[in-house]
Write a protein that holds these residues in place. Structure first.
Motif, PDB file in Angstrom:
ATOM      1  N   PHE A 139       0.833  -1.191   0.000  1.00  0.00           N
ATOM      2  CA  PHE A 139       0.000   0.000   0.000  1.00  0.00           C
ATOM      3  C   PHE A 139       0.877   1.253   0.000  1.00  0.00           C
ATOM      4  O   PHE A 139       2.052   1.206   0.368  1.00  0.00           O
ATOM      5  CB  PHE A 139      -0.889   0.012   1.251  1.00  0.00           C
ATOM      6  N   PRO A 140       0.298   2.397  -0.396  1.00  0.00           N
ATOM      7  CA  PRO A 140       1.060   3.658  -0.384  1.00  0.00           C
ATOM      8  C   PRO A 140       1.436   4.097   1.034  1.00  0.00           C
ATOM      9  O   PRO A 140       0.880   3.620   2.028  1.00  0.00           O
ATOM     10  CB  PRO A 140       0.077   4.664  -1.015  1.00  0.00           C
ATOM     11  N   ASP A 141       2.363   5.032   1.103  1.00  0.00           N
ATOM     12  CA  ASP A 141       2.780   5.590   2.389  1.00  0.00           C
ATOM     13  C   ASP A 141       1.581   6.148   3.150  1.00  0.00           C
ATOM     14  O   ASP A 141       0.725   6.838   2.576  1.00  0.00           O
ATOM     15  CB  ASP A 141       3.782   6.736   2.177  1.00  0.00           C
ATOM     16  N   ARG A 142       1.550   5.850   4.468  1.00  0.00           N
ATOM     17  CA  ARG A 142       0.585   6.446   5.383  1.00  0.00           C
ATOM     18  C   ARG A 142      -0.841   6.412   4.825  1.00  0.00           C
ATOM     19  O   ARG A 142      -1.565   7.410   4.845  1.00  0.00           O
ATOM     20  CB  ARG A 142       0.965   7.895   5.700  1.00  0.00           C
ATOM     21  N   SER A 143      -1.255   5.263   4.348  1.00  0.00           N
ATOM     22  CA  SER A 143      -2.574   5.159   3.714  1.00  0.00           C
ATOM     23  C   SER A 143      -3.574   4.321   4.503  1.00  0.00           C
ATOM     24  O   SER A 143      -4.757   4.298   4.166  1.00  0.00           O
ATOM     25  CB  SER A 143      -2.429   4.560   2.308  1.00  0.00           C
ATOM     26  N   LEU A 144      -3.132   3.637   5.562  1.00  0.00           N
ATOM     27  CA  LEU A 144      -4.000   2.726   6.288  1.00  0.00           C
ATOM     28  C   LEU A 144      -4.206   3.178   7.732  1.00  0.00           C
ATOM     29  O   LEU A 144      -3.276   3.651   8.382  1.00  0.00           O
ATOM     30  CB  LEU A 144      -3.394   1.317   6.302  1.00  0.00           C
ATOM     31  N   HIS A 145      -5.434   2.986   8.235  1.00  0.00           N
ATOM     32  CA  HIS A 145      -5.741   3.296   9.632  1.00  0.00           C
ATOM     33  C   HIS A 145      -5.767   2.049  10.506  1.00  0.00           C
ATOM     34  O   HIS A 145      -5.341   2.087  11.660  1.00  0.00           O
ATOM     35  CB  HIS A 145      -7.105   3.989   9.738  1.00  0.00           C
ATOM     36  N   LYS A 204       8.382  -3.636   9.086  1.00  0.00           N
ATOM     37  CA  LYS A 204       8.927  -2.411   8.473  1.00  0.00           C
ATOM     38  C   LYS A 204       7.971  -1.864   7.412  1.00  0.00           C
ATOM     39  O   LYS A 204       7.728  -0.648   7.348  1.00  0.00           O
ATOM     40  CB  LYS A 204      10.294  -2.704   7.850  1.00  0.00           C
ATOM     41  N   CYS A 205       7.430  -2.741   6.579  1.00  0.00           N
ATOM     42  CA  CYS A 205       6.522  -2.301   5.516  1.00  0.00           C
ATOM     43  C   CYS A 205       5.231  -1.726   6.090  1.00  0.00           C
ATOM     44  O   CYS A 205       4.719  -0.709   5.625  1.00  0.00           O
ATOM     45  CB  CYS A 205       6.208  -3.461   4.574  1.00  0.00           C
ATOM     46  N   ARG A 206       4.693  -2.394   7.124  1.00  0.00           N
ATOM     47  CA  ARG A 206       3.458  -1.877   7.718  1.00  0.00           C
ATOM     48  C   ARG A 206       3.712  -0.532   8.414  1.00  0.00           C
ATOM     49  O   ARG A 206       2.832   0.336   8.414  1.00  0.00           O
ATOM     50  CB  ARG A 206       2.895  -2.868   8.740  1.00  0.00           C
ATOM     51  N   ALA A 207       4.892  -0.347   8.968  1.00  0.00           N
ATOM     52  CA  ALA A 207       5.222   0.931   9.605  1.00  0.00           C
ATOM     53  C   ALA A 207       5.181   2.065   8.593  1.00  0.00           C
ATOM     54  O   ALA A 207       4.828   3.206   8.935  1.00  0.00           O
ATOM     55  CB  ALA A 207       6.602   0.848  10.256  1.00  0.00           C
ATOM     56  N   GLU A 208       5.526   1.778   7.342  1.00  0.00           N
ATOM     57  CA  GLU A 208       5.518   2.796   6.299  1.00  0.00           C
ATOM     58  C   GLU A 208       4.118   3.034   5.753  1.00  0.00           C
ATOM     59  O   GLU A 208       3.822   4.116   5.236  1.00  0.00           O
ATOM     60  CB  GLU A 208       6.467   2.377   5.166  1.00  0.00           C
ATOM     61  N   GLU A 209       3.238   2.054   5.896  1.00  0.00           N
ATOM     62  CA  GLU A 209       1.904   2.146   5.290  1.00  0.00           C
ATOM     63  C   GLU A 209       0.822   2.642   6.238  1.00  0.00           C
ATOM     64  O   GLU A 209      -0.210   3.147   5.807  1.00  0.00           O
ATOM     65  CB  GLU A 209       1.497   0.759   4.768  1.00  0.00           C
ATOM     66  N   ILE A 210       1.041   2.501   7.556  1.00  0.00           N
ATOM     67  CA  ILE A 210       0.028   2.865   8.543  1.00  0.00           C
ATOM     68  C   ILE A 210       0.250   4.286   9.049  1.00  0.00           C
ATOM     69  O   ILE A 210       1.386   4.700   9.293  1.00  0.00           O
ATOM     70  CB  ILE A 210       0.068   1.867   9.728  1.00  0.00           C
ATOM     71  N   VAL A 211      -0.837   5.030   9.202  1.00  0.00           N
ATOM     72  CA  VAL A 211      -0.748   6.407   9.679  1.00  0.00           C
ATOM     73  C   VAL A 211      -0.318   6.416  11.149  1.00  0.00           C
ATOM     74  O   VAL A 211      -0.490   5.421  11.867  1.00  0.00           O
ATOM     75  CB  VAL A 211      -2.106   7.133   9.537  1.00  0.00           C
ATOM     76  N   GLU A 212       0.237   7.530  11.599  1.00  0.00           N
ATOM     77  CA  GLU A 212       0.577   7.673  13.009  1.00  0.00           C
ATOM     78  C   GLU A 212      -0.686   7.522  13.853  1.00  0.00           C
ATOM     79  O   GLU A 212      -1.729   8.110  13.551  1.00  0.00           O
ATOM     80  CB  GLU A 212       1.218   9.031  13.258  1.00  0.00           C
ATOM     81  N   GLY A 213      -0.604   6.723  14.883  1.00  0.00           N
ATOM     82  CA  GLY A 213      -1.778   6.441  15.706  1.00  0.00           C
ATOM     83  C   GLY A 213      -2.636   5.322  15.175  1.00  0.00           C
ATOM     84  O   GLY A 213      -3.610   4.919  15.823  1.00  0.00           O
ATOM     85  N   GLY A 214      -2.315   4.824  13.976  1.00  0.00           N
ATOM     86  CA  GLY A 214      -3.057   3.707  13.417  1.00  0.00           C
ATOM     87  C   GLY A 214      -2.827   2.434  14.211  1.00  0.00           C
ATOM     88  O   GLY A 214      -1.848   2.322  14.964  1.00  0.00           O
ATOM     89  N   ARG A 215      -3.703   1.473  14.054  1.00  0.00           N
ATOM     90  CA  ARG A 215      -3.633   0.247  14.847  1.00  0.00           C
ATOM     91  C   ARG A 215      -3.456  -0.971  13.944  1.00  0.00           C
ATOM     92  O   ARG A 215      -3.915  -0.992  12.793  1.00  0.00           O
ATOM     93  CB  ARG A 215      -4.908   0.085  15.682  1.00  0.00           C
ATOM     94  N   MET A 216      -2.809  -1.983  14.510  1.00  0.00           N
ATOM     95  CA  MET A 216      -2.647  -3.260  13.822  1.00  0.00           C
ATOM     96  C   MET A 216      -2.865  -4.380  14.831  1.00  0.00           C
ATOM     97  O   MET A 216      -2.308  -4.354  15.934  1.00  0.00           O
ATOM     98  CB  MET A 216      -1.261  -3.378  13.185  1.00  0.00           C
ATOM     99  N   VAL A 217      -3.671  -5.370  14.451  1.00  0.00           N
ATOM    100  CA  VAL A 217      -3.949  -6.524  15.305  1.00  0.00           C
ATOM    101  C   VAL A 217      -3.607  -7.787  14.526  1.00  0.00           C
ATOM    102  O   VAL A 217      -4.154  -8.028  13.441  1.00  0.00           O
ATOM    103  CB  VAL A 217      -5.422  -6.556  15.758  1.00  0.00           C
ATOM    104  N   LEU A 218      -2.688  -8.583  15.074  1.00  0.00           N
ATOM    105  CA  LEU A 218      -2.229  -9.806  14.426  1.00  0.00           C
ATOM    106  C   LEU A 218      -2.540 -11.003  15.316  1.00  0.00           C
ATOM    107  O   LEU A 218      -2.209 -11.000  16.500  1.00  0.00           O
ATOM    108  CB  LEU A 218      -0.709  -9.752  14.191  1.00  0.00           C
ATOM    109  N   SER A 219      -3.173 -12.014  14.753  1.00  0.00           N
ATOM    110  CA  SER A 219      -3.346 -13.295  15.440  1.00  0.00           C
ATOM    111  C   SER A 219      -2.449 -14.302  14.741  1.00  0.00           C
ATOM    112  O   SER A 219      -2.606 -14.546  13.540  1.00  0.00           O
ATOM    113  CB  SER A 219      -4.802 -13.750  15.405  1.00  0.00           C
TER     114      SER A 219
END
Length: 360
Positions: free
Chosen positions: A142-148, A200-215
């Motif tokens: 995904f593009p830079d800072r495009s995901l919440h 590293k890739c998700r860090a570039e794609e997620i906005v600051e304050g965005g969340r990620m949940v991994l199972s």
């Protein structure tokens, strides 16, 4: 061994398809981790109030689980909007998996999914857009800072490829108690490389304050031979080796077949996240799935396990061995699993980790 073409679940809607065999285990994980995701999306939306909310499901696969988390997230946000007297945001839903995934079956279900969502939320939700995103999540998707909000369940234990230098792994298709030390080391190092790239890739794609949940399917302790992480694949290797003894499969074919999975410990996952440094760890929770279903006979419990493993690994097996052996393999596997269940409790272990993208 070339595995890219086989690294997807079994598509379609047949009896052995992933769509029909992903509720008992994978669906159980999604249901039991609901509260963690609800906390994450509630915190995210309440603190940022985005007018456009971008949600990605990595390793979305196909079948009833694919859109369940998306539905859950939208329900939480819509309830928050009602409480806060806010208009619904625009929803951008990105469904990611490898190109071999059965995206067509997912796309065919979208109209009925949207209609059901409108009925359940009692809102129009007219700005809800879906995108299929084929490609490996072990790289930028995904593009830079495009995901919440990013979610992934039962996917990150898949490696980008079979580890190199494990030619001396004979008769096994994954790590087991007979594995030479170099095999164990190769699997861990491949996971470490892949997961570090993933973070590293998700860090570039997620906005600051965005969340990620991994199972993540994994193990409780540091022992790479733990039965909770190795047992099911070890029993599949037993079925294949039985067929070698019967002259139905060449021994060399089994010796050169290795599953590109790694079931990490919590410390291995946390180490990679902390080393990369872009995410704060909010919550880690261990859970288990009992394979011996107390409400079923051993035969039925074993059948469900065999069908689930078949739906996941049949494409890889077909790619390496051909289609002719598949029914025989899983008939034997079913019998072996039932025998194991008759002697001991079988379970798999997974842990869910909730992360927040730090400010730079």
């Amino acid at each position: 061994m070339e595995v890219a073409q086989g690294m997807h679940m079994k598509g379609g809607d047949g009896e052995e398809s992933y769509a029909n065999n992903s509720i008992i285990f994978q669906g159980n994980v999604i249901s039991s981790t609901k509260l963690i995701r609800e906390e994450a999306i509630t915190s995210l939306y309440s603190s940022t109030l985005p007018r456009s909310l971008a949600i990605a499901d990595l390793g979305c696969s196909c079948g009833p689980n694919t859109l369940s988390v998306v539905s859950e997230v939208i329900h939480v946000v819509e309830n928050l909007c009602k409480k806060l007297n806010h208009s619904s945001p625009e929803y951008k839903i990105y469904l990611n998996d490898l190109a071999g995934n059965d995206f067509n079956s997912v796309f065919r279900s979208l109209d009925s999914f949207k209609e059901k969502l409108r009925d359940e939320t009692k809102t129009e939700i007219d700005r809800c857009y879906f995108f299929g995103v084929p490609g490996s999540f072990y790289g930028r998707v995904f593009p830079d800072r495009s995901l919440h909000f990013v979610h992934s369940s039962y996917s990150v234990h898949w490696l980008s490829k079979v580890p190199e230098g494990i030619e001396n792994s004979k008769g096994a298709i994954y790590i087991n108690e007979t594995s030479p030390s170099n095999v164990i080391k190769a699997y861990y190092e491949q996971f470490e490389r892949d997961f570090s790239v993933f973070i590293k890739c998700r860090a570039e794609e997620i906005v600051e304050g965005g969340r990620m949940v991994l199972s993540i399917l994994g193990r409780r302790g540091d022992d790479p031979f733990s039965k909770e992480s190795c047992d099911l694949l070890d029993l599949l290797a037993t079925a294949l080796n039985h067929m070698v003894l019967k002259g139905l499969i060449e021994e060399d074919k089994v010796n050169t077949f290795n599953i590109p999975n790694y079931y990490p410990s919590r410390s291995e996952v946390k180490s990679s996240i902390l080393e990369e440094g872009s995410f704060a760890i909010n919550h880690v929770e261990f859970s288990e799935v009992d394979l011996n279903n107390s409400g079923e006979s051993l035969h039925d419990s074993g059948y469900n396990v065999a069908q689930t493993i078949r739906a996941v690994f049949e494409p890889l097996l077909v790619s390496h061995f051909g289609e002719a052996i598949i029914d025989d393999v899983f008939q034997r596997y079913h019998e072996i699993v039932v025998d194991q269940m008759s002697r001991e409790k079988m379970q798999t272990v997974y842990f869910t980790i909730s992360l927040t993208r730090k400010a730079q």
